[in-house]
Design a protein around this motif. Structure first.
Motif, PDB file in Angstrom:
ATOM      1  N   ALA A   7     -18.354 -64.442  82.982  1.00 39.58           N
ATOM      2  CA  ALA A   7     -18.838 -63.451  83.942  1.00 39.58           C
ATOM      3  C   ALA A   7     -19.069 -64.260  85.208  1.00 39.58           C
ATOM      4  CB  ALA A   7     -20.119 -62.785  83.450  1.00 39.58           C
ATOM      5  N   HIS A  65     -26.065 -63.885  82.760  1.00 40.49           N
ATOM      6  CA  HIS A  65     -25.723 -62.509  82.376  1.00 40.49           C
ATOM      7  C   HIS A  65     -25.959 -62.267  80.892  1.00 40.49           C
ATOM      8  CE1 HIS A  65     -24.415 -60.804  86.094  1.00 40.49           C
ATOM      9  NE2 HIS A  65     -23.520 -61.747  86.306  1.00 40.49           N
ATOM     10  N   LYS A 119     -21.724 -54.700  90.151  1.00 44.73           N
ATOM     11  CA  LYS A 119     -21.833 -56.150  90.029  1.00 44.73           C
ATOM     12  C   LYS A 119     -23.028 -56.725  90.797  1.00 44.73           C
ATOM     13  CE  LYS A 119     -19.083 -60.046  91.515  1.00 44.73           C
ATOM     14  NZ  LYS A 119     -17.748 -60.370  92.014  1.00 44.73           N
ATOM     15  N   THR A 160     -28.663 -59.590  79.612  1.00 45.75           N
ATOM     16  CA  THR A 160     -28.140 -58.501  78.780  1.00 45.75           C
ATOM     17  C   THR A 160     -28.884 -58.446  77.456  1.00 45.75           C
ATOM     18  OG1 THR A 160     -25.950 -58.721  79.780  1.00 45.75           O
ATOM     19  CG2 THR A 160     -26.080 -57.584  77.662  1.00 45.75           C
ATOM     20  N   HIS A 218     -16.188 -52.655  87.608  1.00 44.99           N
ATOM     21  CA  HIS A 218     -17.152 -53.762  87.519  1.00 44.99           C
ATOM     22  C   HIS A 218     -17.781 -54.017  88.889  1.00 44.99           C
ATOM     23  CE1 HIS A 218     -17.766 -58.367  86.873  1.00 44.99           C
ATOM     24  NE2 HIS A 218     -18.898 -57.727  86.875  1.00 44.99           N
ATOM     25  N   GLU A 235     -20.635 -57.293  74.985  1.00 44.09           N
ATOM     26  CA  GLU A 235     -19.917 -56.395  75.895  1.00 44.09           C
ATOM     27  C   GLU A 235     -20.427 -54.965  75.730  1.00 44.09           C
ATOM     28  OE1 GLU A 235     -17.034 -53.815  77.694  1.00 44.09           O
ATOM     29  OE2 GLU A 235     -17.646 -53.800  75.603  1.00 44.09           O
ATOM     30  N   ASP A 274     -22.813 -48.215  85.586  1.00 43.39           N
ATOM     31  CA  ASP A 274     -21.872 -48.986  84.772  1.00 43.39           C
ATOM     32  C   ASP A 274     -20.969 -47.995  84.039  1.00 43.39           C
ATOM     33  OD1 ASP A 274     -20.634 -50.458  82.672  1.00 43.39           O
ATOM     34  OD2 ASP A 274     -22.218 -51.967  82.781  1.00 43.39           O
ATOM     35  N   PRO A 309     -21.704 -58.039  81.848  1.00 46.53           N
ATOM     36  CA  PRO A 309     -20.620 -57.805  82.818  1.00 46.53           C
ATOM     37  C   PRO A 309     -19.548 -58.880  82.794  1.00 46.53           C
ATOM     38  CG  PRO A 309     -22.579 -58.609  83.949  1.00 46.53           C
ATOM     39  CD  PRO A 309     -22.934 -58.535  82.487  1.00 46.53           C
ATOM     40  N   SER A 314     -26.322 -56.351  89.262  1.00 47.51           N
ATOM     41  CA  SER A 314     -26.534 -57.049  87.988  1.00 47.51           C
ATOM     42  C   SER A 314     -26.949 -58.495  88.227  1.00 47.51           C
ATOM     43  CB  SER A 314     -25.263 -56.999  87.127  1.00 47.51           C
ATOM     44  OG  SER A 314     -24.264 -57.829  87.679  1.00 47.51           O
ATOM     45  N   GLN A 349     -12.874 -51.966  81.168  1.00 46.79           N
ATOM     46  CA  GLN A 349     -13.567 -51.738  82.435  1.00 46.79           C
ATOM     47  C   GLN A 349     -12.729 -52.418  83.512  1.00 46.79           C
ATOM     48  OE1 GLN A 349     -17.590 -53.607  83.256  1.00 46.79           O
ATOM     49  NE2 GLN A 349     -18.112 -51.457  83.560  1.00 46.79           N
ATOM     50  N   ARG A 353     -28.270 -50.252  88.041  1.00 46.16           N
ATOM     51  CA  ARG A 353     -27.105 -51.046  87.645  1.00 46.16           C
ATOM     52  C   ARG A 353     -26.504 -50.493  86.346  1.00 46.16           C
ATOM     53  NH1 ARG A 353     -25.026 -52.863  83.801  1.00 46.16           N
ATOM     54  NH2 ARG A 353     -24.651 -54.947  83.023  1.00 46.16           N
ATOM     55  N   TYR A 354     -27.368 -50.093  85.413  1.00 45.27           N
ATOM     56  CA  TYR A 354     -26.839 -49.541  84.159  1.00 45.27           C
ATOM     57  C   TYR A 354     -26.282 -48.137  84.377  1.00 45.27           C
ATOM     58  CZ  TYR A 354     -28.330 -53.453  81.287  1.00 45.27           C
ATOM     59  OH  TYR A 354     -28.440 -54.706  80.732  1.00 45.27           O
TER      60      TYR A 354
END
Lengths: 572, 250, 146, 119
Positions: A129, A136, B146, A140, B142, A99, B185, A104, B149, B137, B181-182
């Motif tokens: 997610a 994801h 989203k 990540t 989100h 996280e 966030d 996400p 991502s 969050q 995307r980051y």
């Protein structure tokens, strides 16, 4: 002269476990040099296909005790309970780390992490997610790993042999698929994180890359493969392709329906009690097969199937929680689950067995560690609970990274000459295979016959005779494999050569699966025999260890660590 | 299902750097099944007709991002495209705008460098300890990032983008989408660092909003939206920097 | 007409480890399929440049006295100028329609604390602005008001 | 030069973006009336007689609109011409072509200010 590169830790496999191991070692020592050897770009690893979620205790009404007991019971009491204890305790921290790195996770209205129900879990403890959890998590982890310069990637390098000197593993020989050159990648310790071997079966959720490479590497180096008879069938795969329809469909409230329109898990006794669709995978898969055998299935071009009905969940919930299931169903079977039930049948999904490791992810070969699906740390026993495996990749991937680092710090480099020689031998072997254009066998024929025999002997229901038959057939296939001819002799990106090397690995694994299965004369978890339908704790409460022997696989036994819960009848 | 009668011709681009001066076309006529995807046909050719054909694939469920190729001139995930939508002749080639390694395999290392350069990870002034637990969050926060991502790094967008074709420095749709995307966030504090990259050579302003990336994206990520939002944010950040010069600026 | 892309397109910074074939442009670029609209959109740049300078000319003439201004009006009556303006009108409307269609996706989800309105609302606002300004300007220029 | 271009990129993009957006919004009515309706006689020519044009053009709002009508299309045009040039394989000469195009737009913009002040 073979090219040699040197690192502190070599990691083979770039999926969740391998990446987590790399980051774990880096977190402790930012200067450690890590080689990440992967036969595909890491974000292509099969972790990407996991859908439903990752389990860890986070809710107020949940606790470690409950997660541990669910896992023990799910494993049909074959899991090691000390391993499970460690696992459940470290699980929340690992998912929290993900996280922090940007995964996400789906959220509750108050911003906390949302959880969903999963098969065999007694409460909602599966983080998710949407239904793209593996995707994801992998992206990540991979993207997070990109920030560390000390992680040196060997993308599209296929590890073909462990290099061992003075009884300690010192590195791998790896085929650079791009150039066709075999190079030697040395380290003071080595982690295998190459995933499972579902491709030994014809009908599987697994991608084409899951050919048991790491398992075979360890096996050939003298390390035991453990509990390989336990092959998990996921209850819900699409007929034909075998594409996974996540258990989260049932976690969110989906029903399994037979051709008579009956929600049979609630109307008939399949041992899952009130859990119904949320029973463990082995039981649900058996229930589906029994329904099909009783003639209560639909028939289609790819065999009989049942229905997974999500229509009552409504479009909004399906779109929010299960978007990938909807996308996949539409593309691959032409069904929109909002309006129609999804055709499904049980499909090979996961190997509970793997490289025998202890609770520290160490194997019996000094310096060699393993984590993820390729390892068997005895968390899953005879049947894995859905959503434990992604968490397992993190918990034991991290353990492997940390412990491989401390091993590397106390270890010597070994004789470079000896390792170079091994590398050159391996390069010669690979070159010979690449140039092997004479022979009576074709890869695709061997693969077809392997698939046929694995399905007949090591399916959901097994009997002694066909298991023995399969073991014999696989041995014959190994003979035929020696006579295989390749059409492609090119050096650059020779995928036929890679497939041939993978076939060698798959035959190793198939042989171990068939022989381990044939020797377990009881029914436990995913290993279900028609000829001995009951569990036999008197004689078979042990792990199967299978060692490589030129004369054929050699089986041994290893005790199960109990300690907290004694085996009891498994009823839900 | 097996009528086994229908046949299609696949015109496949072949290139072996050891043997071929330049890419060439090779035709295969094979029997096809009505429910096949394009990838199934390639696998049939590989298994039954010509073992030397090289291409990447793995998950065959449109999520690993390996099997992008040009199918009849359009970038496609071959595991996702139904064969039935094409005529009797199907042209399969390597992704456009990429150097070709062999047959249908393209050079992906350039993309990996671009992806890395946008710093696709959470940047925080102070790292949060595990013991502090997950950050909060809201579903709305989100929702903001989203869509972006969901990029599977299949690189189809690079094959469609005219800027990628002509400006080698351009970071390209997927890399910018992942970086953006980051930046948006709620857990990230690194937007300023990424804006530096986005304003640099080959950054967001090279984009000419052809929108082709979004047209071909197999996961509906809408990279064009990401790139153009990133432009907007980079400009705001630049303008703010003019008014309130940050410490450490040249 | 398959043309080579830039030889370094998508190449890694270090040369690849094996010989590669050069990157090819998509077959349809620049005038086929969807690329046609994109290429035409970019090509309207010529129209805009010319329009900008024509307006500049007109304004300059307005500052140079009545004769110069009347010269502009006179010149505009030639078929060459009428033809150009007809094409320019099509071009301008094409730019508007294409760009306004893309516009909502270029809106960040949030600018500071402010959230943009939903897509249909943005579109409605854009078209209202476009039509409103055009109507107002047309009426003023045509002598309707002021 | 490359460095300077990069530095100015956000500003150029802003002008370009407004050229598409506001430029299009302003140009439509102008082209419609000045370019077509008046020359074709649909609108009587005295709508923009010298006196009336002077009156409109010397008003502050008129001046601002005229400035927009010149400057914004110029930057839109220059930037898009650069893209066209790049799209047809001109990346190597961008470092020459881009400054030329932007210089053209910039000079036009300066002249526009002068022209508007002169009204």
């Amino acid at each position: 002269m073979i090219e040699v590169s040197r690192h502190d830790i070599v990691i083979v496999g770039g999926g969740a476990a391998g990446l987590r191991a790399a980051v774990a070692a880096t977190e402790i020592d930012p200067d450690v040099s890590i080689a990440l050897v992967s036969k595909v770009y890491p974000m292509r690893s099969h972790t990407v296909s996991a859908e439903g979620g990752a389990a860890a205790v986070v809710r107020e009404d949940d606790n470690f005790e409950m997660h541990a007991y669910d896992t023990v019971k799910g494993s049909d009491f074959l899991a090691d309970q000390d391993v499970i204890r460690t696992f459940v305790e470290q699980a929340p921290g690992e998912l929290t780390l993900l996280e922090h790195w940007g995964c996400p996770w789906s959220r509750n209205e108050d911003g906390t992490v949302a959880t969903r129900a999963f098969g065999g879990m007694s409460t909602k403890r599966t983080w998710y997610a949407a239904d793209k959890v593996g995707f994801h998590m992998l992206h990540t982890l991979f993207q997070h790993s990109l920030r560390f310069d000390n992680i040196v990637r060997y993308d599209e390098h296929f590890a073909t042999r462990l290099l061992v000197d003075e009884g300690t593993v010192r590195g791998v020989a790896a085929l650079d698929i791009r150039t066709g050159v075999v190079r030697v990648v040395l380290g003071r310790s080595l982690i295998l994180a190459t995933g499972g071997a579902g491709k030994i079966f014809p009908f599987t959720t697994n991608g084409s890359i899951k050919t048991g490479d790491g398992m075979s590497l360890a096996y050939r180096a003298g390390v035991a493969l453990k509990d390989m008879e336990f092959v998990q069938y996921h209850p819900t795969g699409l007929p034909g392709t075998g594409i996974l329809i996540t258990e989260a469909t049932r976690g969110e409230g989906g029903y399994l329906i037979n051709a008579e329109g009956e929600r049979f898990l609630t109307t008939r006794d399949y041992g899952v009690g009130s859990k119904a669709e949320l029973g463990p995978r082995d039981m649900i898969s058996r229930a589906i097969i029994q329904e099909l055998e009783a003639g209560r299935g639909f028939s289609g071009p790819y065999g009989d199937y049942l229905h997974l009905d999500l229509r009552h969940l409504g479009e909004a919930k399906i779109v929010a929680r299960l978007p990938m299931v909807r996308e996949i169903s539409k593309i691959y079977i032409g069904v929109d689950p909002v309006h129609e039930p999804i055709p499904i049948r049980p499909v090979v999904h996961y190997m509970m067995g793997g490289i025998d490791t202890d609770i520290t992810a160490a194997t019996s070969l000094p310096g060699l560690y393993a984590a993820g699906e390729c390892a068997s740390v005895s968390l899953n026993g005879a049947n894995r609970l859905g959503s434990n495996s992604l968490t397992e990749c993190l918990v034991f991937g991290a353990a492997a990274g940390r412990n491989a680092l401390s091993f590397a710090k106390g270890s010597s480099e070994g004789s470079e000459d000896a390792l170079r020689r091994q590398g050159e031998e391996e390069a010669a072997r690979v070159a010979a295979l690449r140039g092997k254009q004479k022979g009576g066998e074709k890869l695709s024929r061997i693969r077809g016959d392997l698939h046929k025999t694995m399905e007949s002997g090591c399916g959901v229901y097994r009997v002694q005779e066909t298991m023995d038959e399969t073991a014999r057939t696989v041995a014959q296939l190994k003979g035929r494999y020696a006579d295989v001819a390749l059409e492609d002799s090119s050096a650059v990106f020779n995928t036929e050569l890679v497939a041939a090397l993978e076939m060698g690995n798959m035959l190793d694994i198939a042989e171990v699966v068939a022989n381990s299965a044939a020797a377990r004369n009881e029914s436990r978890g995913a290993h279900t025999r028609r000829d001995t339908p009951n569990r036999d704790d008197q004689n078979f409460l042990y792990h199967t260890l299978c060692y490589f022997d030129p004369a054929g696989p050699r089986l041994e036994k290893k005790g199960v660590t109990l300690g907290h819960w004694e085996p009891e009848e498994r009823k839900y | 299902m097996s009528d086994g009668q229908q046949k299609k011709t696949f015109v496949v681009t072949r290139f072996d750097p050891d043997r071929d001066e330049a890419p060439r076309k090779q035709s295969y006529e094979i029997p096809v099944q009505p429910d096949w995807k394009v990838l199934d046909a390639l696998n049939f050719i590989k298994d039954e007709v010509d073992g030397t054909l090289s291409y990447r694939w793995s998950c065959r469920m449109a999520v690993c991002g390996s099997c992008g190729m040009m199918v009849n001139g359009e970038p496609r995930l071959t595991c996702k495209e139904a064969l039935s939508q094409y005529g009797d002749t199907v042209d399969v080639g390597p992704l456009a705008n990429f150097p070709v390694v062999r047959d249908l395999v393209i050079e992906a290392d350039g993309f990996m460098e671009k992806l890395t350069s946008v710093k696709p990870w959470i940047i925080r002034a102070k790292e949060r300890a595990v013991e502090e637990g997950p950050m909060r969050q809201s579903p709305a926060e989100h929702e903001e990032f989203k869509q972006f991502s969901l990029c599977i790094n299949c690189m189809l967008c690079y094959s469609a983008c005219p800027v990628v074709a002509n400006e080698p420095e351009f970071l390209g749709p997927a890399a910018i989408a992942v970086g953006h995307r980051y930046s948006i966030d709620s857990r990230d504090e690194g937007a300023a660092e990424r804006n530096e990259v986005f304003r640099g050579e080959g950054g967001v302003f090279s984009c000419s909003f052809a929108n082709e990336c979004s047209e071909v994206c197999p996961k509906n990520v809408d990279p064009a939206a990401a790139v153009n939002q990133a432009k907007f944010n980079a400009v705001i950040d630049w303008a703010t920097g003019l008014v309130l010069p940050r410490g450490g600026d040249e | 007409m398959s043309r080579n892309a830039h030889p370094d397109a998508m190449a890694p910074s270090k040369p690849g480890r094996t010989r590669t074939a050069p990157p090819q442009l998509p077959d349809q670029f620049p005038f086929g399929g969807r690329y046609l609209a994109y290429t035409l959109f970019d090509l309207t740049g010529i129209l805009y440049l010319l329009l900008g300078f024509l307006v500049l000319c007109a304004v300059w003439s307005l500052g140079s006295g009545e004769a110069a201004w009347n010269g502009v009006l006179e010149r505009n009556r030639s078929m060459l100028y009428v033809g150009f303006h007809a094409i320019a009108l099509v071009g301008v409307i094409f730019v508007g329609i294409r760009f306004f269609g893309f516009f909502p996706k270029a809106q960040p989800p949030r600018i500071g604390p402010v959230k943009p309105p939903p897509k249909p609302v943005i579109l409605a606002m854009l078209y209202a602005l476009w039509i409103g300004v055009t109507a107002f300007l047309s009426i003023v220029l045509a002598g309707g008001i002021f | 030069m490359k460095h300077l271009l990069l530095k100015l990129e956000p500003l150029i993009w802003l002008l370009f973006g407004q050229g598409i957006l506001l430029g299009t919004v302003l140009l439509t009515g102008w082209v419609l009336v000045v370019g077509l309706a008046i020359p074709l006689g649909i609108v009587p020519a005295d709508a923009l007689s010298y006196e009336r044009a002077q009156m409109l053009g010397s008003h502050i709002i008129g001046r601002v609109i005229l400035l927009g009508l010149i400057v914004l299309p110029l930057w839109k045009g220059a930037h898009h011409m650069r893209h066209i040039f790049l799209d047809f394989g001109g990346a190597k000469r961008d470092v020459l072509v881009a400054p030329l195009l932007y210089l053209l737009a910039a000079s036009g913009s300066v002249l526009a200010v002068v022209a508007i002040v002169r009204i």
